[in-house]
Design a protein around this motif. Structure first.
Motif, PDB file in Angstrom:
ATOM      1  N   VAL A  64      68.614  19.993  28.508  1.00 18.54           N
ATOM      2  CA  VAL A  64      68.895  19.239  27.289  1.00 18.54           C
ATOM      3  C   VAL A  64      68.985  20.192  26.108  1.00 18.54           C
ATOM      4  N   ASP A  79      60.696  11.729  24.431  1.00 18.27           N
ATOM      5  CA  ASP A  79      60.899  12.303  23.099  1.00 18.27           C
ATOM      6  C   ASP A  79      59.863  13.381  22.801  1.00 18.27           C
ATOM      7  N   TRP A  87      59.733  21.069  23.935  1.00 20.72           N
ATOM      8  CA  TRP A  87      60.599  22.104  24.512  1.00 20.72           C
ATOM      9  C   TRP A  87      61.582  22.641  23.471  1.00 20.72           C
ATOM     10  N   SER A 104      60.760  16.444  24.922  1.00 19.15           N
ATOM     11  CA  SER A 104      61.969  17.076  24.395  1.00 19.15           C
ATOM     12  C   SER A 104      61.671  17.828  23.102  1.00 19.15           C
ATOM     13  N   GLU A 105      60.876  17.216  22.250  1.00 19.41           N
ATOM     14  CA  GLU A 105      60.514  17.854  20.983  1.00 19.41           C
ATOM     15  C   GLU A 105      59.716  19.142  21.224  1.00 19.41           C
TER      16      GLU A 105
END
Length: 177
Positions: free
Chosen positions: A168, A108, A114, A111-112
């Motif tokens: 993603v 998480d 990026w 992902s946050e």
């Protein structure tokens, strides 16, 4: 009159066939063949015959070892399972320790980060046409729209490539005008 038992050698024949051993052990002839291949029963010099007493002793001994979990097959399977379990446990412990030390990031968090980088990049690239029009005063409104269209196309192409590569959150429909 008291009943006397005979010594084992007197009432057990020295030799027997596969069928005799199968009946004696309560198994199939195929099982006797498997035991023979694994060397758990003793062959006699005469073809098709087995030494009765040594075969019985070897078979009972193998049953005891299997029941106690001491056979090579059992050891191998159990050892492999224990090693795999210990390996996974160690890896989990290492991951938890690295997380406590702050040496790892969660999915998480990555992902946050990026998503923020991608958002900043998109904003900067979409601002190019207006910056170009401000820096180059002789550009017409049509030129600015053409630049804007080209920038969107580039961003959409990048989003498609990232999505195709398994990235993603790379949906091209999220690019706003």
């Amino acid at each position: 009159m008291a009943r006397q038992s005979k010594p084992a050698g007197d009432w057990i024949p020295d030799y027997c066939s596969k069928a005799d051993l199968a009946v004696l052990f309560g198994v199939s002839i195929r099982t006797i063949s498997d035991l023979d291949q694994r060397g758990l029963i003793s062959r006699a010099e005469k073809r098709g015959l087995y030494l009765t007493k040594p075969s019985i002793e070897a078979y009972i001994g193998s049953l005891r070892k299997t029941a106690a979990g001491r056979t090579e097959e059992t050891k191998s399977k159990l050892t492999d399972e224990r090693l795999a379990t210990e390996r996974v446990t160690r890896q989990i412990s290492e991951m938890k320790l690295a997380e406590l030390r702050g040496e790892t990031l969660t999915l998480d968090e990555v992902s946050e980060a990026w998503a923020k980088i991608a958002s900043f990049m998109k904003t900067a690239v979409l601002a190019l046409p207006s910056k170009a029009r401000a820096q180059i005063p002789h550009l017409t409104a049509h030129d600015a729209e053409t630049l804007k269209s080209l920038v969107k196309d580039v961003l959409n192409d990048l989003a498609d490539e990232i999505e195709d590569a398994g990235g993603v959150g790379a949906s091209p429909d999220k690019i706003k005008s």
